[in-house]
Design a protein around this motif. Structure first.
Motif, PDB file in Angstrom:
ATOM      1  N   GLY A  81      74.257  68.185  64.282  1.00 19.43           N
ATOM      2  CA  GLY A  81      73.676  67.890  65.571  1.00 19.43           C
ATOM      3  C   GLY A  81      72.747  66.768  65.861  1.00 19.43           C
ATOM      4  N   GLY A  82      72.788  66.139  64.423  1.00 23.79           N
ATOM      5  CA  GLY A  82      71.696  65.008  64.877  1.00 23.79           C
ATOM      6  C   GLY A  82      72.959  63.805  65.436  1.00 23.79           C
ATOM      7  N   TRP A  83      71.934  62.915  65.926  1.00 25.49           N
ATOM      8  CA  TRP A  83      72.431  61.451  66.562  1.00 25.49           C
ATOM      9  C   TRP A  83      71.843  60.299  66.089  1.00 25.49           C
ATOM     10  CZ3 TRP A  83      76.263  62.117  70.555  1.00 25.49           C
ATOM     11  CH2 TRP A  83      76.597  63.454  71.002  1.00 25.49           C
ATOM     12  N   THR A  84      72.672  59.446  65.933  1.00 25.28           N
ATOM     13  CA  THR A  84      72.088  57.827  65.649  1.00 25.28           C
ATOM     14  C   THR A  84      72.099  57.308  66.841  1.00 25.28           C
ATOM     15  OG1 THR A  84      74.428  57.158  65.038  1.00 25.28           O
ATOM     16  CG2 THR A  84      72.950  57.875  63.154  1.00 25.28           C
ATOM     17  N   GLU A  85      71.206  56.295  66.972  1.00 20.06           N
ATOM     18  CA  GLU A  85      71.160  55.475  68.336  1.00 20.06           C
ATOM     19  C   GLU A  85      71.244  53.915  67.834  1.00 20.06           C
ATOM     20  OE1 GLU A  85      67.857  56.342  70.950  1.00 20.06           O
ATOM     21  OE2 GLU A  85      68.181  54.202  72.094  1.00 20.06           O
ATOM     22  N   ARG A  86      72.272  53.207  68.700  1.00 18.98           N
ATOM     23  CA  ARG A  86      71.887  51.673  68.490  1.00 18.98           C
ATOM     24  C   ARG A  86      72.098  51.058  69.901  1.00 18.98           C
ATOM     25  NH1 ARG A  86      77.549  51.319  65.140  1.00 18.98           N
ATOM     26  NH2 ARG A  86      75.818  52.339  63.640  1.00 18.98           N
ATOM     27  N   LEU A  87      71.646  49.926  69.762  1.00 15.50           N
ATOM     28  CA  LEU A  87      71.845  49.041  71.039  1.00 15.50           C
ATOM     29  C   LEU A  87      73.108  48.296  71.072  1.00 15.50           C
ATOM     30  CD1 LEU A  87      69.639  49.113  73.510  1.00 15.50           C
ATOM     31  CD2 LEU A  87      68.947  46.972  72.220  1.00 15.50           C
TER      32      LEU A  87
END
Ligand SMILES: Cc1cc2nc3c(=O)[nH]c(=O)nc-3n(C[C@H](O)[C@H](O)[C@H](O)COP(=O)(O)O)c2cc1C
Length: 193
Positions: A184-190
């Motif tokens: 259920g975790g998320w990584t975020e990148r631009l």
């Protein structure tokens, strides 16, 4: 708290509704059949749950057949007046019957009868017999119809969500969220615009 893409999507739909956008929760829903041939149509999101997106559909339709053969789908929201777009990659499945019944009962009565009278997607000669039957049933029926057995919900579990926001200098913001495993975790990148 790290950002959660579905909470951000909810906030963007709410912002579109508050801004008076027509059909703020309508979205292009893209499927592909077993041979990978794509097709797209507009649907209206009914729920953004903690980890899934839900809309209603007849289950004999092309989109439902595609999902049964190939669960990989995409969604594309676009609110031009807000300069925002959201692209979702997901896997789709038919949701619980209890939810289908709940959402069917929330529909306006005319919409419930329409789902009973019209076999969406089947070839017809003429609309008039459907109009006559719809008018007849709404006139004579004492109670509204219950949820047909082959009508239901499609539940989409996103694996990636990109929130795109226009910037006046054309350096638009692209935030890509990718789900990390099943926890259920998320990584975020631009991403560069
Ligand atoms: C604004 C808008 C909202 C729609 N919402 C839905 C919806 O929530 N569910 C649905 O099954 N079809 C909805 N439709 C109709 C679909 O676009 C489509 O015509 C229908 O579902 C048949 O698609 P299919 O044959 O590819 O399965 C909507 C159409 C429009 C224009």
């Amino acid at each position: 708290m790290p950002a959660h893409p579905l909470r951000e999507l909810e906030a963007w739909i709410a912002a579109a509704r508050e801004a008076g956008v027509a059909h703020p929760a309508s979205v292009a829903f893209v499927t592909a059949d077993a041979e990978g041939r794509p097709s797209a149509r507009t649907v209206t999101l009914k729920r953004v749950d903690s980890e899934s997106l839900v809309f209603t559909s007849a289950l004999w339709t092309r989109k439902a057949r595609d999902v049964a053969a190939n669960p990989h789908v995409a969604l594309l929201f676009h609110w031009p007046s807000l300069g925002r777009q959201v692209h979702v990659t997901a896997t789709a499945r038919v949701g619980p019957r209890a939810l289908a019944e709940e959402l069917f009962d929330e529909r306006e009565e005319l919409h419930r009868w329409q789902a009973v009278v019209s076999r969406q997607g089947e070839p017809i000669e003429d609309l008039e017999p459907l109009r006559d039957r719809l008018a007849h049933l709404t006139r004579v029926a004492e109670t509204p119809p219950t949820c047909p057995p082959d009508w239901g919900v499609l539940e989409l579990v996103p694996s990636a969500v990109e929130l795109w926001e226009e910037a006046p200098d054309r350096l638009h913001e692209r935030r890509l969220f990718v789900r990390e495993g099943d926890a259920g975790g998320w990584t975020e990148r631009l991403l560069a615009p």
